[in-house]
Design a protein around this motif. Sequence first.
Motif, short mmCIF file in Angstrom:
data_model
loop_
_atom_site.label_atom_id
_atom_site.label_comp_id
_atom_site.label_asym_id
_atom_site.label_seq_id
_atom_site.Cartn_x
_atom_site.Cartn_y
_atom_site.Cartn_z
N ASN A 354 0.81 -1.20 0.00
CA ASN A 354 0.00 0.00 0.00
C ASN A 354 0.85 1.26 0.00
OD1 ASN A 354 -2.34 -1.54 0.16
ND2 ASN A 354 -2.44 -1.42 2.40
N ASN A 355 0.24 2.36 -0.48
CA ASN A 355 0.89 3.66 -0.34
C ASN A 355 0.68 4.16 1.08
OD1 ASN A 355 -1.85 4.57 -0.45
ND2 ASN A 355 -1.13 6.56 -1.20
N GLY A 356 1.14 5.35 1.40
CA GLY A 356 1.14 5.83 2.78
C GLY A 356 -0.21 5.89 3.45
N ASP A 357 -1.23 6.44 2.77
CA ASP A 357 -2.54 6.56 3.41
C ASP A 357 -3.46 5.38 3.12
OD1 ASP A 357 -3.39 6.99 0.80
OD2 ASP A 357 -3.70 9.15 1.06
N GLY A 358 -2.96 4.41 2.37
CA GLY A 358 -3.74 3.20 2.12
C GLY A 358 -4.82 3.34 1.08
N ARG A 359 -4.83 4.45 0.34
CA ARG A 359 -5.84 4.62 -0.71
C ARG A 359 -5.48 3.82 -1.96
NH1 ARG A 359 -5.79 10.64 -1.96
NH2 ARG A 359 -7.38 10.04 -3.47
N TYR A 360 -4.19 3.58 -2.13
CA TYR A 360 -3.71 2.92 -3.33
C TYR A 360 -2.87 1.69 -2.99
CZ TYR A 360 -4.94 7.47 -5.30
OH TYR A 360 -5.62 8.61 -5.65
N CYS A 361 -2.83 0.78 -3.93
CA CYS A 361 -1.96 -0.38 -3.83
C CYS A 361 -0.96 -0.32 -4.98
CB CYS A 361 -2.78 -1.66 -3.93
SG CYS A 361 -1.79 -3.18 -3.93
N PHE A 362 0.31 -0.48 -4.67
CA PHE A 362 1.34 -0.57 -5.68
C PHE A 362 1.58 -2.04 -6.02
CE2 PHE A 362 2.77 3.30 -3.27
CZ PHE A 362 2.59 4.23 -4.30
N VAL A 363 1.61 -2.36 -7.30
CA VAL A 363 1.91 -3.72 -7.75
C VAL A 363 3.07 -3.65 -8.74
CG1 VAL A 363 1.06 -5.76 -8.98
CG2 VAL A 363 -0.46 -4.51 -7.42
N SER A 364 4.12 -4.43 -8.49
CA SER A 364 5.26 -4.45 -9.41
C SER A 364 5.02 -5.49 -10.50
CB SER A 364 6.55 -4.78 -8.64
OG SER A 364 6.47 -6.03 -7.99
N SER A 375 -6.20 2.02 -7.44
CA SER A 375 -7.09 2.63 -6.45
C SER A 375 -7.98 1.56 -5.83
CB SER A 375 -7.96 3.71 -7.12
OG SER A 375 -9.04 4.07 -6.29
N TYR A 376 -7.97 1.49 -4.50
CA TYR A 376 -8.88 0.56 -3.82
C TYR A 376 -10.33 0.96 -4.07
CZ TYR A 376 -5.45 -2.10 -1.04
OH TYR A 376 -4.46 -2.95 -0.63
N ALA A 377 -10.62 2.26 -4.06
CA ALA A 377 -12.00 2.72 -4.22
C ALA A 377 -12.52 2.47 -5.63
CB ALA A 377 -12.09 4.20 -3.87
#
Length: 408
Positions: A354-364, A375-377
């Motif tokens: 996750n990014n810092g505030d948890g709104r996004y997920c990074f996938v390599s 975006s999770y939302a």
Amino acid sequence: MRRCVAALFGVAIGLALLPAATSAAPPGMRDVLVVGNNWEGTADVVDARTFERLTRLNIIPDKAERMAEIQTDPAALGFFTGINLLIGEGHDQYVDDAFTSHDGRYLYVSRPSFKDVVAFDLSTRQIVWRFQVEGYRADHMAISPDGARLLVSASTANKVHEIDTATGEEIGQFPSGDSPHENNFSRDGQLIYHASIGRVYTPLDDPAFDATKGERYFQVVDANTLQILKRVDMGKKLAEAGYPNMSSAVRPMALAPDEKRVYLQISFLHGFVEYDLEHDKVLRVANLPVSEEAQKLRRDEYVLDSAHHGLAMNPEGTKLCVAGTMSDYAAIVSRRTFAYQIAAHGEKPYWATNNGDGRYCFVSFSGDDRVSVISYAKQKEVASIPVGDHPQRMRMGVMREEYLQPPA
């Protein structure tokens, strides 16, 4: 005594330090994503909010010296070659895991082919300490909530080392199964969740030959004493729950916010397992889509037995972000229903965080040399970040603004 004091200190401030990954960085600091480019020997530093690549670090400035050492040691040279052929898909593995220090001054990196962990002073980009693991390969790491300790899995020694981040000296260790792999600290720093994956590099992948993969365990370890509190054969637990002939090898994992349940990726499983930590039992198995291309593959054609390799959970504990490695997708999955949405496509996704505030997920996407921002939302990709050759592990951290440019 030192560990006991550190434990008490960690309880007092650990939770205060952890939100560095969930709130804005202090003045003069930048929230960053560190992306380890395994085959290239570099790490890209990405702004965790704007998704801009800020700088690229050379993680193998001492390559000539390390190679000279390896080439004069026949055993080391044999393992170095074996890592290239059996695990690195014909490539040397220079960067596995990387964490920044909590003050943004240092970067700690495990380097598989060089069998070590090194600390870089980010102001000079120079190595300030080096720790050699037992055996011949370093793998996944974890950093304690207070930032004082690193864990690193020693793949061929079947143990995990605990390292003092200030000095690079070993301060403890605990045993694992064959090929120790993933490490995670509990939020309060009192427990370690660890797993071993066995001999994923062998071609004996048919369930009839499962025993040849070695001992594979999910372990809960006391972070203060390094005593093993629980050692679970997940294959047996799956069989008890009505899922026979599944592997015992636990891959990436994601802890629920209350840490009563953990979600586990298992070798050869296109999905994940929901495990009850309080009652030590499997609750459910999520089965996710298998691409047409993956359906045509034999099990021994999976990359290191990884049907899926990469798992994260949003801070609310309602959704999981899944890297569908052999099916070339990333998905957002409802924790309650296991309903899924394919959010991104790309070649060989191999980590999720996750990014810092948890709104996004990074996938390599390791085969595309890029990082997808999901975006999770919205349950879809909203940005793509080009990075170096074969990105795998990614970790959130902080870096001082003044260190973002190379030293003069």
